[in-house]
Design a protein around this motif. Structure first.
Motif, PDB file in Angstrom:
ATOM      1  N   ASP A 129     -75.749  -3.419 -73.142  1.00 17.59           N
ATOM      2  CA  ASP A 129     -74.852  -4.020 -74.138  1.00 17.59           C
ATOM      3  C   ASP A 129     -74.656  -3.125 -75.360  1.00 17.59           C
ATOM      4  O   ASP A 129     -74.150  -3.562 -76.387  1.00 17.59           O
ATOM      5  N   TRP A 130     -74.995  -1.852 -75.240  1.00 17.45           N
ATOM      6  CA  TRP A 130     -74.873  -0.910 -76.351  1.00 17.45           C
ATOM      7  C   TRP A 130     -73.455  -0.891 -76.923  1.00 17.45           C
ATOM      8  O   TRP A 130     -73.273  -0.962 -78.135  1.00 17.45           O
ATOM      9  N   ALA A 131     -72.458  -0.816 -76.075  1.00 16.29           N
ATOM     10  CA  ALA A 131     -71.067  -0.759 -76.548  1.00 16.29           C
ATOM     11  C   ALA A 131     -70.698  -2.001 -77.353  1.00 16.29           C
ATOM     12  O   ALA A 131     -70.006  -1.909 -78.366  1.00 16.29           O
ATOM     13  N   GLU A 132     -71.166  -3.156 -76.921  1.00 15.72           N
ATOM     14  CA  GLU A 132     -70.882  -4.399 -77.658  1.00 15.72           C
ATOM     15  C   GLU A 132     -71.557  -4.391 -79.029  1.00 15.72           C
ATOM     16  O   GLU A 132     -70.984  -4.866 -80.006  1.00 15.72           O
ATOM     17  N   ARG A 133     -72.760  -3.853 -79.107  1.00 19.72           N
ATOM     18  CA  ARG A 133     -73.482  -3.827 -80.385  1.00 19.72           C
ATOM     19  C   ARG A 133     -72.876  -2.816 -81.362  1.00 19.72           C
ATOM     20  O   ARG A 133     -72.933  -2.997 -82.566  1.00 19.72           O
ATOM     21  N   VAL A 134     -72.275  -1.757 -80.844  1.00 19.58           N
ATOM     22  CA  VAL A 134     -71.696  -0.715 -81.688  1.00 19.58           C
ATOM     23  C   VAL A 134     -70.281  -1.084 -82.150  1.00 19.58           C
ATOM     24  O   VAL A 134     -69.824  -0.643 -83.203  1.00 19.58           O
ATOM     25  N   GLU A 135     -69.582  -1.900 -81.392  1.00 27.07           N
ATOM     26  CA  GLU A 135     -68.178  -2.223 -81.656  1.00 27.07           C
ATOM     27  C   GLU A 135     -67.883  -2.643 -83.104  1.00 27.07           C
ATOM     28  O   GLU A 135     -66.915  -2.150 -83.690  1.00 27.07           O
ATOM     29  N   PRO A 136     -68.665  -3.527 -83.747  1.00 29.45           N
ATOM     30  CA  PRO A 136     -68.342  -3.913 -85.123  1.00 29.45           C
ATOM     31  C   PRO A 136     -68.381  -2.749 -86.121  1.00 29.45           C
ATOM     32  O   PRO A 136     -67.679  -2.765 -87.130  1.00 29.45           O
ATOM     33  N   VAL A 137     -69.163  -1.746 -85.828  1.00 28.56           N
ATOM     34  CA  VAL A 137     -69.245  -0.573 -86.701  1.00 28.56           C
ATOM     35  C   VAL A 137     -68.169   0.440 -86.331  1.00 28.56           C
ATOM     36  O   VAL A 137     -67.542   1.053 -87.191  1.00 28.56           O
ATOM     37  N   ALA A 189     -65.160   0.017 -84.517  1.00 28.23           N
ATOM     38  CA  ALA A 189     -63.756  -0.408 -84.528  1.00 28.23           C
ATOM     39  C   ALA A 189     -63.013  -0.075 -85.826  1.00 28.23           C
ATOM     40  O   ALA A 189     -61.872   0.404 -85.766  1.00 28.23           O
ATOM     41  N   PRO A 190     -63.584  -0.297 -87.010  1.00 27.13           N
ATOM     42  CA  PRO A 190     -62.841   0.001 -88.235  1.00 27.13           C
ATOM     43  C   PRO A 190     -62.487   1.477 -88.423  1.00 27.13           C
ATOM     44  O   PRO A 190     -61.594   1.805 -89.201  1.00 27.13           O
ATOM     45  N   LEU A 191     -63.146   2.367 -87.704  1.00 26.14           N
ATOM     46  CA  LEU A 191     -62.860   3.796 -87.840  1.00 26.14           C
ATOM     47  C   LEU A 191     -61.557   4.195 -87.167  1.00 26.14           C
ATOM     48  O   LEU A 191     -60.965   5.216 -87.488  1.00 26.14           O
ATOM     49  N   GLY A 192     -61.079   3.401 -86.218  1.00 25.58           N
ATOM     50  CA  GLY A 192     -59.841   3.723 -85.509  1.00 25.58           C
ATOM     51  C   GLY A 192     -60.086   4.684 -84.362  1.00 25.58           C
ATOM     52  O   GLY A 192     -61.223   4.985 -84.007  1.00 25.58           O
ATOM     53  N   ARG A 193     -58.990   5.201 -83.812  1.00 28.51           N
ATOM     54  CA  ARG A 193     -59.129   6.083 -82.646  1.00 28.51           C
ATOM     55  C   ARG A 193     -59.612   7.463 -83.085  1.00 28.51           C
ATOM     56  O   ARG A 193     -59.431   7.870 -84.229  1.00 28.51           O
ATOM     57  N   VAL A 194     -60.224   8.163 -82.156  1.00 27.35           N
ATOM     58  CA  VAL A 194     -60.705   9.522 -82.414  1.00 27.35           C
ATOM     59  C   VAL A 194     -59.512  10.460 -82.451  1.00 27.35           C
ATOM     60  O   VAL A 194     -58.705  10.495 -81.524  1.00 27.35           O
ATOM     61  N   GLU A 195     -59.375  11.216 -83.541  1.00 31.78           N
ATOM     62  CA  GLU A 195     -58.303  12.206 -83.643  1.00 31.78           C
ATOM     63  C   GLU A 195     -58.792  13.594 -83.265  1.00 31.78           C
ATOM     64  O   GLU A 195     -58.055  14.382 -82.694  1.00 31.78           O
ATOM     65  N   GLN A 196     -60.022  13.904 -83.617  1.00 29.93           N
ATOM     66  CA  GLN A 196     -60.575  15.214 -83.291  1.00 29.93           C
ATOM     67  C   GLN A 196     -62.085  15.118 -83.222  1.00 29.93           C
ATOM     68  O   GLN A 196     -62.707  14.402 -84.001  1.00 29.93           O
ATOM     69  N   ARG A 197     -62.667  15.825 -82.267  1.00 26.23           N
ATOM     70  CA  ARG A 197     -64.129  15.874 -82.145  1.00 26.23           C
ATOM     71  C   ARG A 197     -64.524  17.307 -81.824  1.00 26.23           C
ATOM     72  O   ARG A 197     -64.050  17.878 -80.861  1.00 26.23           O
ATOM     73  N   ASP A 198     -65.391  17.868 -82.677  1.00 25.85           N
ATOM     74  CA  ASP A 198     -65.845  19.238 -82.498  1.00 25.85           C
ATOM     75  C   ASP A 198     -67.361  19.271 -82.424  1.00 25.85           C
ATOM     76  O   ASP A 198     -68.044  18.536 -83.149  1.00 25.85           O
ATOM     77  N   LEU A 199     -67.866  20.148 -81.586  1.00 25.81           N
ATOM     78  CA  LEU A 199     -69.305  20.339 -81.489  1.00 25.81           C
ATOM     79  C   LEU A 199     -69.799  20.962 -82.786  1.00 25.81           C
ATOM     80  O   LEU A 199     -69.292  21.995 -83.222  1.00 25.81           O
ATOM     81  N   ALA A 200     -70.760  20.317 -83.443  1.00 24.67           N
ATOM     82  CA  ALA A 200     -71.269  20.795 -84.726  1.00 24.67           C
ATOM     83  C   ALA A 200     -72.609  21.503 -84.587  1.00 24.67           C
ATOM     84  O   ALA A 200     -72.885  22.454 -85.321  1.00 24.67           O
ATOM     85  N   ASN A 201     -73.456  21.046 -83.662  1.00 23.57           N
ATOM     86  CA  ASN A 201     -74.794  21.598 -83.575  1.00 23.57           C
ATOM     87  C   ASN A 201     -75.400  21.289 -82.211  1.00 23.57           C
ATOM     88  O   ASN A 201     -75.156  20.229 -81.649  1.00 23.57           O
ATOM     89  N   VAL A 202     -76.198  22.223 -81.713  1.00 27.24           N
ATOM     90  CA  VAL A 202     -76.974  22.017 -80.492  1.00 27.24           C
ATOM     91  C   VAL A 202     -78.418  22.363 -80.833  1.00 27.24           C
ATOM     92  O   VAL A 202     -78.703  23.448 -81.324  1.00 27.24           O
ATOM     93  N   THR A 203     -79.318  21.412 -80.589  1.00 24.95           N
ATOM     94  CA  THR A 203     -80.738  21.633 -80.836  1.00 24.95           C
ATOM     95  C   THR A 203     -81.481  21.489 -79.519  1.00 24.95           C
ATOM     96  O   THR A 203     -81.307  20.489 -78.816  1.00 24.95           O
ATOM     97  N   ARG A 204     -82.280  22.466 -79.199  1.00 21.47           N
ATOM     98  CA  ARG A 204     -83.086  22.398 -77.979  1.00 21.47           C
ATOM     99  C   ARG A 204     -84.422  21.760 -78.286  1.00 21.47           C
ATOM    100  O   ARG A 204     -84.989  21.953 -79.363  1.00 21.47           O
ATOM    101  N   ALA A 205     -84.927  20.974 -77.348  1.00 23.10           N
ATOM    102  CA  ALA A 205     -86.202  20.272 -77.527  1.00 23.10           C
ATOM    103  C   ALA A 205     -86.931  20.200 -76.197  1.00 23.10           C
ATOM    104  O   ALA A 205     -86.304  20.184 -75.136  1.00 23.10           O
TER     105      ALA A 205
END
Length: 79
Positions: free
Chosen positions: A22-30, A32-48
Motif C-alpha cells: 500500500d506504499w503508493a496509497e500512503r504516498v499519494e496525499p504528499v 499529488a499536490p506536486l503535479g506531474r513530473v516535468e524533469q528528473r535527473d540523476l543527482a547522486n549514486v552512492t555505493r554501499a
C-alpha cells in the motif's frame, strides 16, 4: 553467485522490510499536490555494502533531482 542472484531478486525495486504493497496509497496525499513530473535527473549514486533490512551485498543508492509541474521537489530516492 547463487546467493547474490537470490538477494537481487528479493530486493529488486528497493523492497525491504519497510516496504508494503500500500506504499503508493500512503504516498499519494504528499505526492499529488506536486503535479506531474516535468524533469528528473540523476543527482547522486552512492555505493554501499549494507542497507537497513537487506542482506549484505553490493548496492547502489540512487538520488534524483525532480522538477514537478506544481513546484520543484526535493531530491527523491527510490526505496
Amino acid at each position: 553467485m547463487g546467493s547474490r542472484t537470490s538477494h537481487s531478486n528479493r530486493y529488486a525495486g528497493g523492497r525491504s522490510s519497510n516496504w508494503s504493497p500500500d506504499w503508493a496509497e500512503r504516498v499519494e496525499p504528499v505526492r499529488a499536490p506536486l503535479g506531474r513530473v516535468e524533469q528528473r535527473d540523476l543527482a547522486n549514486v552512492t555505493r554501499a555494502n549494507s542497507l537497513p533490512g537487506a542482506p549484505d551485498g553490493e548496492y547502489e543508492v540512487l538520488q534524483f533531482k525532480t522538477q514537478f509541474a506544481g513546484k520543484d521537489g526535493p531530491r527523491s530516492r527510490p526505496s
